[in-house]
Design a protein around this motif. Structure first.
Motif, mmCIF file in Angstrom:
data_model
loop_
_atom_site.group_PDB
_atom_site.id
_atom_site.type_symbol
_atom_site.label_atom_id
_atom_site.label_comp_id
_atom_site.label_asym_id
_atom_site.label_seq_id
_atom_site.Cartn_x
_atom_site.Cartn_y
_atom_site.Cartn_z
ATOM 1 N N VAL A 97 0.837 -1.197 0.000
ATOM 2 C CA VAL A 97 0.000 0.000 0.000
ATOM 3 C C VAL A 97 0.872 1.248 0.000
ATOM 4 O O VAL A 97 0.592 2.226 -0.709
ATOM 5 C CB VAL A 97 -0.949 -0.023 1.211
ATOM 6 N N PRO B 137 -5.018 -5.367 -0.513
ATOM 7 C CA PRO B 137 -4.874 -4.049 0.117
ATOM 8 C C PRO B 137 -4.637 -2.925 -0.893
ATOM 9 O O PRO B 137 -5.162 -1.813 -0.723
ATOM 10 C CB PRO B 137 -3.675 -4.232 1.048
ATOM 11 N N GLU C 261 -7.886 -2.127 -2.504
ATOM 12 C CA GLU C 261 -8.711 -1.336 -1.583
ATOM 13 C C GLU C 261 -8.262 0.128 -1.562
ATOM 14 O O GLU C 261 -9.108 1.033 -1.423
ATOM 15 C CB GLU C 261 -8.625 -1.937 -0.180
ATOM 16 N N TYR C 262 -6.965 0.378 -1.714
ATOM 17 C CA TYR C 262 -6.484 1.760 -1.761
ATOM 18 C C TYR C 262 -7.017 2.469 -3.007
ATOM 19 O O TYR C 262 -7.472 3.623 -2.930
ATOM 20 C CB TYR C 262 -4.962 1.771 -1.748
#
Length: 362
Positions: free
Chosen positions: A191, A240, A243-244
């Motif tokens: 991320v 992840p 999702e960012y």
């Protein structure tokens, strides 16, 4: 009495290129101008003018860069002459091969598509052009609809089918007020690495913030204008990182159209149903159909216009299998064969040997 203005000595861009090829040696430049004839300033005047312009901020071109650009220009011209020559015109082929720079006589360099008059960001063999196939039109339609709704689109398909080229062609001319940003995906991204990749792709001023909150605020502020955010090779992204990207798209202050492109991107999105449900269009780029191979390949490069339709179909069935990247590699091999072999003819035997080079080992 006012002083009468004196004529200011100026050096043209051609003179600066000669100076760059001479490595900044003003004496060599003076000898070159003397040999060329005409009115030549004194050596002291040349030293004074060069020093004056360098002090004013002019940058002397790198000698290596100038020489490489000159060699590439000669290579493109020679390959253009070769592309327009038929296989039976051996004199034209040999003449074009002799005009190639000696250091590049065995390898045909790939040129930027922007230099060949098409789309920037895609490398093609010399003399080749991108072709608007049915897949390209479908990708352009899907991306256009996503831009109208500020939504998300997924472009997927097997490697080498032309997904990135199709997206670049679709985004080559965007409406006024829109910007396009390509975000490179690092290998095994995190991320933090993805946040830094987006920050660098947007070319934001200043150094990268030391906290994630400041970085997200800077990125969200830059995405407040209409922008297409293209993430190529998105199949590398873990959950992840996806999702960012979803958080950037869902942010109330951003106005972005998200384009996720890559072989296997549809499988990566299946690991995050929240983002997959937001995809407005799932656009696959299939293999090149057998019926359109002849038309597409002959438009792709003039060399294939000298090959019969039966041989083109045979090549597609035996080695390329509708993969545009393999066709591009085969085009480069054919150019090299015609440039390095005297009186080479484009026949089934030559094509068979070249097809073995692009076919992966079993």
């Amino acid at each position: 009495m006012e002083r009468r203005p004196r004529a200011r000595l100026e050096l043209s861009d051609q003179v600066w290129e000669v100076l760059a090829q001479a490595g900044g040696n003003v004496a060599v430049l003076h000898r070159h101008l003397t040999a060329a004839g005409g009115e030549v300033p004194s050596l002291a005047s040349l030293y004074r003018v060069v020093h004056r312009d360098l002090e004013a901020g002019r940058v002397l071109p790198d000698r290596v860069v100038v020489r490489r650009e000159r060699e590439e220009e000669l290579t493109r011209q020679a390959l253009a002459d070769l592309a327009l020559a038929s296989p039976g015109q051996g004199d034209v082929t040999r003449e074009a091969a002799l005009r190639l720079p000696r250091s590049k006589s065995r390898v045909a360099p790939a040129v930027s598509v922007a230099e060949s008059g098409s789309v920037a960001g895609v490398a093609l063999p010399a003399g080749a052009r991108l072709v608007e196939t049915s897949s390209v039109r479908a990708v352009a339609e899907a991306v256009g609809q996503a831009m109208a709704a500020e939504g998300a689109v997924c472009v997927f398909g097997d490697p080498g089918r032309g997904k990135t080229a199709a997206v670049r062609m679709a985004l080559s001319e965007v409406p006024a007020g829109w910007k396009v940003t390509w975000v490179p995906v690092p290998v095994r991204p995190s991320v933090a690495g993805m946040r830094r990749a987006v920050f660098d792709a947007l070319a934001l001023p200043g150094r990268f913030p030391h906290t994630s909150a400041l970085a997200d605020a800077a990125v969200a502020g830059a995405l407040g204008e209409a922008r297409v955010l293209v993430v190529d090779e998105a199949q590398r992204l873990p959950v992840p990182c996806l999702e960012y990207l979803q958080s950037l798209w869902d942010h109330p202050g951003t106005r972005i159209t998200l384009v996720l492109c890559g072989a296997g991107t549809e499988r990566a999105l299946s690991r995050l149903p929240q983002l997959a449900s937001r995809i407005g269009a799932w656009q696959e780029v299939p293999r090149l159909a057998t019926a359109e191979v002849t038309a597409v390949v002959t438009c792709f490069h003039p060399l294939w216009r000298t090959v019969s339709a039966e041989d083109l179909t045979w090549i597609d069935q035996t080695s390329t299998h509708g993969t545009l990247r393999t066709w591009a590699a085969l085009t480069t091999h054919l150019q090299n064969a015609l440039l390095t072999t005297a009186d080479a003819a484009v026949d089934r035997a030559l094509l068979g040997r070249l097809c073995q080079r692009v076919a992966p080992p079993l």
